[in-house]
Design an enzyme around this catalytic site. Structure first.
Site, PDB file in Angstrom:
ATOM      1  N   LYS A 142     -23.632   8.331  53.002  1.00 41.85           N
ATOM      2  CA  LYS A 142     -23.873   9.108  51.776  1.00 41.85           C
ATOM      3  C   LYS A 142     -24.688  10.360  52.089  1.00 41.85           C
ATOM      4  O   LYS A 142     -24.400  11.443  51.571  1.00 41.85           O
ATOM      5  CB  LYS A 142     -24.564   8.228  50.725  1.00 41.85           C
ATOM      6  CG  LYS A 142     -23.588   7.210  50.146  1.00 41.85           C
ATOM      7  CD  LYS A 142     -24.221   6.125  49.307  1.00 41.85           C
ATOM      8  CE  LYS A 142     -23.146   5.087  48.932  1.00 41.85           C
ATOM      9  NZ  LYS A 142     -23.680   3.919  48.239  1.00 41.85           N
ATOM     10  N   GLN A 156     -29.309   1.894  45.830  1.00 41.48           N
ATOM     11  CA  GLN A 156     -28.330   1.171  46.641  1.00 41.48           C
ATOM     12  C   GLN A 156     -28.371  -0.332  46.331  1.00 41.48           C
ATOM     13  O   GLN A 156     -29.429  -0.954  46.383  1.00 41.48           O
ATOM     14  CB  GLN A 156     -28.627   1.423  48.133  1.00 41.48           C
ATOM     15  CG  GLN A 156     -27.624   0.800  49.078  1.00 41.48           C
ATOM     16  CD  GLN A 156     -26.237   1.412  48.972  1.00 41.48           C
ATOM     17  OE1 GLN A 156     -26.068   2.628  48.937  1.00 41.48           O
ATOM     18  NE2 GLN A 156     -25.217   0.563  48.901  1.00 41.48           N
ATOM     19  N   ASP A 177     -23.756   6.461  39.945  1.00 41.71           N
ATOM     20  CA  ASP A 177     -22.930   5.299  40.305  1.00 41.71           C
ATOM     21  C   ASP A 177     -22.165   4.786  39.089  1.00 41.71           C
ATOM     22  O   ASP A 177     -21.258   3.968  39.226  1.00 41.71           O
ATOM     23  CB  ASP A 177     -23.831   4.175  40.840  1.00 41.71           C
ATOM     24  CG  ASP A 177     -23.640   3.946  42.335  1.00 41.71           C
ATOM     25  OD1 ASP A 177     -22.655   4.462  42.885  1.00 41.71           O
ATOM     26  OD2 ASP A 177     -24.478   3.246  42.933  1.00 41.71           O
TER      27      ASP A 177
END
Ligand code: NDP
Length: 280
Positions: free
Chosen positions: A53, A97, A120
């Site tokens: 990422k 995460q 997300d």
């Protein structure tokens, strides 16, 4: 032999588009779109995901910062940390995460994210917006799958699509996004009784179960398109949910690695750019 739907090639295209958009954004506002990545603990797979990422953020011309926090961090402290990050005007997106260490409740931590920075697309509000068909940040893996299908020229309108998996982050939002594209969607899960027969009827099979080899050659209708979301480690090797010889019957198929994985990361950058545009 199935055509290879190359996620790395498409992800590079997406990142090039993000870079152009990020440059224009910077010219207009004096700063690049910004992404914060928060990692709690040191789960080896998560470490590798956040590295890709970070690299993709650089490629896409975004500002990014990574915060590595101890696995022992208390839930309240983590929520406050995320809350402080969300006040930083340089940051358009915040990514926590997953999975979190078991001591932390995922729902409680995600609830600390403002929906307009939830790149997300996992917060309850953004998931509700998807259900309601309203604009909002969508989860990256389903976005990547839809993009790959469109890029490969697969028409979803009226197509029979089978999704194996109904998780909140992949299968379920993907099913809703396929419905938005006017596909006829069947969602299968661990209680499904007729997986093999259902898969055999599909024009498009999307496997997101996390079970190596769950889609076998004899289950796939000749000419079907197969998207393999699964990531499994078998004998130290990374494999998907789809058996390799499915390529003998499918018309097109994504590889693992190099299929949906890079697309997920690229879509995160696209979401960050989109969030940045909303902030201005
Ligand atoms: P989850 O474990 O949260 O969900 C798995 C889903 O598959 C569940 O709905 C489960 O059913 C279903 N399932 C499990 N076993 C079977 C079975 N034998 N038959 C039918 N359905 C089954 O996983 P995720 O959704 O988070 O991820 C799925 C896979 O995709 C994993 O391999 C993960 O690593 C990978 N992944 C890949 C990404 C990428 O970028 N390529 C991104 C995210 C995930 P039930 O609900 O009944 O338990």
């Amino acid at each position: 032999m199935a055509e290879r739907i190359d996620g790395r090639v498409r992800a590079d295209q997406v990142l090039a588009e993000v870079q152009t958009g990020a440059m224009a954004f910077r010219e207009a506002t004096g700063r690049p779109p910004g992404l914060a990545i928060v990692l709690v603990g040191d789960h080896p797979a998560s470490l590798s995901y956040i590295r890709s990422k970070e690299q993709a953020a650089t490629k896409g011309g975004l500002y990014s910062e990574t915060h590595r926090l101890p696995a022992t961090m208390a839930e309240d402290a983590l929520r406050r940390f995320v809350g402080r990050l969300s006040e930083d005007e340089r940051l358009d997106g915040i990514l926590v995460q997953l999975p979190l260490p078991e001591t932390l409740r995922q729902e409680e931590v995600l609830a600390a994210l403002p929906p307009d920075k939830d790149v997300d697309g996992f917060t309850t509000l953004n998931q509700g917006r998807l259900l309601a068909g309203e604009a909002g940040l969508r989860p990256c893996t389903p976005l990547g799958v839809i993009d790959l299908l469109r890029w490969h020229g697969v028409s979803l309108d009226g197509a029979n699509v089978v999704v194996i998996g109904r998780s909140r982050t992949v299968g379920r939002p993907l099913a809703l996004m396929l419905l938005e594209q006017h596909a006829s969607v069947t969602v299968l899960h661990s209680h499904s009784q007729s997986l093999a027969q259902d898969v055999l009827r599909a024009d498009v099979v999307i496997a997101a179960a996390g079970q190596a080899g769950i889609v076998r050659r004899e289950m796939v209708r000749p000419g079907a398109v197969v998207i393999d979301v699964g990531i499994n480690r078998v004998d130290g090797k990374l494999v998907g949910d789809v058996a390799a010889d499915v390529a003998d019957v499918a018309s097109a198929m994504t590889p693992v690695p190099g299929g949906v994985g890079p697309m997920t990361v690229a879509m995160l950058m696209a979401n960050t750019l989109e969030a940045a545009r909303w902030h201005y």
